[in-house]
Design an enzyme around this catalytic site. Structure first.
Site, short mmCIF file in Angstrom:
data_model
loop_
_atom_site.label_atom_id
_atom_site.label_comp_id
_atom_site.label_asym_id
_atom_site.label_seq_id
_atom_site.Cartn_x
_atom_site.Cartn_y
_atom_site.Cartn_z
N ASP A 125 0.81 -1.23 0.00
CA ASP A 125 0.00 0.00 0.00
C ASP A 125 0.84 1.28 0.00
O ASP A 125 0.44 2.31 0.54
CB ASP A 125 -0.96 0.02 1.21
N LYS A 148 1.71 2.14 -5.13
CA LYS A 148 2.22 1.57 -6.40
C LYS A 148 1.30 1.89 -7.57
O LYS A 148 1.76 2.31 -8.64
CB LYS A 148 2.39 0.04 -6.27
N GLY A 170 -4.67 -4.21 -3.76
CA GLY A 170 -5.64 -3.18 -4.09
C GLY A 170 -4.84 -1.95 -4.47
O GLY A 170 -4.18 -1.37 -3.62
N HIS A 171 -4.80 -1.61 -5.75
CA HIS A 171 -3.99 -0.50 -6.24
C HIS A 171 -4.92 0.63 -6.66
O HIS A 171 -5.74 0.47 -7.56
CB HIS A 171 -3.11 -0.96 -7.42
N THR A 199 -5.89 -11.65 3.53
CA THR A 199 -7.04 -10.95 2.93
C THR A 199 -8.17 -11.94 2.60
O THR A 199 -9.22 -11.54 2.14
CB THR A 199 -6.61 -10.25 1.62
N GLN A 246 1.85 -6.11 -3.26
CA GLN A 246 2.30 -6.22 -1.85
C GLN A 246 3.57 -5.39 -1.66
O GLN A 246 3.73 -4.39 -2.32
CB GLN A 246 2.52 -7.69 -1.46
N ASP A 292 2.40 14.60 2.10
CA ASP A 292 1.38 15.56 2.54
C ASP A 292 0.75 15.16 3.87
O ASP A 292 0.30 16.01 4.64
CB ASP A 292 0.28 15.69 1.47
#
Ligand code: GDP
Ligand code: IMO
Ligand code: MG
Length: 425
Positions: A13, A16, A40-41, A131, A225, A334
């Site tokens: 996470d 990518k 999950g991208h 997951t 991953q 940020d």
């Protein structure tokens, strides 16, 4: 060298999907090489947001092809759901003809997911925190030489082969866990999705990729991953079931090591982990909650809250070494705006000693972080568009990291949108 690799240097996470999308226009082919729908991208542009699980993050550019490589494990149901969602949003990949799938990629069956869930349930407190997408059991069948592959769906024998593997799984479920939950509905969805997959070009990824290389085209291999979840080098057993490192791009696509050019390693300005396992810099306090809240640190696939902490330099150095990273990307800078002080873990206290590497026994013996305090910055970064707008204290943080890590930070990400990306070098 024809093939660059982009992969995560932490526990997944890192951003990518966003960065692959940003870089896609410069490549002819984007290729996923391992993992499956545990990934999950997330990509954001023009006010729209997409989460891709199996499909490479290069699909939004017209002149870029996308390959799901042989090292990936595919759940047809999830893949169909992704394809349907994209189609509804005006991106029909069948019409665009920009997606091909490796025949040697292995299939996740509904019963692989039942085995995953049963195994986690049985482990109780010590569970991996999978997951539950069936990743582990599918790679077990691959290496156990029982698996079914995408190419098999073209065979008239497919239903029989499927049934044989399902029978094995149901007898395992019965023997080990005493029950076989009903999966009739998922089985019907599985075969419906298989019919859709048949409409895509199914290729030998090794020939496909090497064909691109011969023609002098540029390829970007997209990791899933992160390095610390690698089956060999991650915090075993709290890992995923594939090689998430650069070496995985060779076996997951069928390319020779000398074809690898740049290795682009991506990390967050801090650190997150989802699921179980050691996380030395974890902040189980208000600061950790702040990072989770500001960084929206909830899983893109499962929605689970991500564990949060400060940046971990021994882990990052280890990841850079394993991958041979030549360039770095720092994301989510940020999110740190507004902290008076930020911290970088430089060493661990471990068994009464100060060490600067990830110890073998990290799952059983606590590694306590030793921190370097760093001045934070307060400026909002999300609107900056040029390098000279970077606050001095953030520039200092980046220089500090470059010196520690020995690799240049080439890109800086200051928000989730495609345009919130700066090239530093
Ligand atoms: P991946 O699995 O490595 O592709 O990363 P994920 O998509 O699971 O998680 C990264 C999350 O951070 C997503 O929600 C992205 O939209 C978001 N993101 C990426 N880069 C930045 C960034 O620089 N700043 C912020 N605030 N969010 C980012
Ligand atoms: P992306 O590509 C973060 C974690 C799970 C669990 C462990 C094993 O989005 O970065 P598995 O489902 O593979 O059996 O789970 O790995 N995990 C991830 N964590 N990002 C991911 O992918 C992950 N894929 C798996 O939470 O701890
Ligand atoms: Mg993710």
């Amino acid at each position: 060298m024809a093939v660059d690799v982009l992969l995560g240097l932490q526990w997944g996470d890192e951003g990518k999907g966003k960065i692959v999308d940003v870089l896609s226009a410069g490549y002819d082919l984007i290729a996923r090489f391992q993992g499956g729908p545990n990934a999950g991208h997330t990509l954001e542009f023009d006010g729209k947001k997409f989460v891709l699980n199996t499909i490479p993050s290069g699909i939004f550019f017209n002149n870029t092809m996308n390959l799901i490589g042989n090292g990936v494990v595919i759940d047809p149901i999830t893949l169909k759901r992704e394809l349907d969602k994209l189609k509804d949003a005006g991106h029909d990949l069948l019409t665009k003809k920009n997606l091909v799938i490796a025949k040697k990629a292995h299939l996740i069956l509904p019963t692989h997911q039942l085995l995953d869930a049963a195994s986690e349930k049985k482990m109780g407190e010590g569970k991996i925190g999978s997951t539950l997408k069936g990743i582990g059991p599918t790679y077990m069948d691959k290496t156990g030489r029982n698996g079914l592959r995408i190419g098999d769906i073209l065979s008239p024998e497919f239903k029989g082969q499927y049934q044989k593997l399902v029978n094995k799984h149901t007898s395992m479920l019965q023997a080990l866990y005493g029950e076989v939950p009903d999966f009739g509905e998922r089985e019907a969805a599985f075969f419906e999705a298989v019919d859709l997959i048949k409409q895509f070009p199914l290729v030998d990824s090794e020939h496909y990729v090497n064909g691109f290389i011969k023609q002098g085209k540029k390829i970007l291999a997209e990791g899933a991953q992160g390095t610390m979840l690698d089956i060999d080098f991650g915090s075993y057993p709290f890992v995923t079931s594939s090689n998430t490192t650069t070496a995985g791009a060779c076996t997951g696509l069928g390319i020779a090591p000398q074809q690898i050019g740049d290795v682009i390693g991506i990390f967050k300005a801090y650190c997150t982990r989802v699921g179980g396992g050691p996380f030395p810099t974890e902040l189980e306090n208000e600061t950790g909650e702040e990072l989770r809240r500001i960084g929206h640190e909830f899983g893109a696939t499962t929605g689970r809250p991500r564990r949060t902490g400060w940046i971990d330099l021994p882990a990052l150095k280890y990841a850079i070494m394993l991958n041979g990273a030549t360039q770095l990307v720092m994301t989510k800078a940020d999110v740190l705006s507004g902290f008076d002080k930020i911290y970088a873990c430089t060493h661990y206290k471990y068994n009464g000693e100060i060490i600067d590497y990830m110890p073998y026994d990290i799952c059983n013996t606590k590694a306590e972080p030793v921190y370097q305090e760093i001045e934070g910055w307060h400026e909002d970064l999300t609107g900056i568009t040029a390098v000279d707008q970077i606050p001095q204290k953030l520039a200092n943080y980046i220089s500090y990291l470059e010196k520690e890590l020995g690799v240049p930070v080439k890109y800086l990400s200051v928000g989730p949108d495609r345009v919130q990306t700066l090239t530093l070098h």
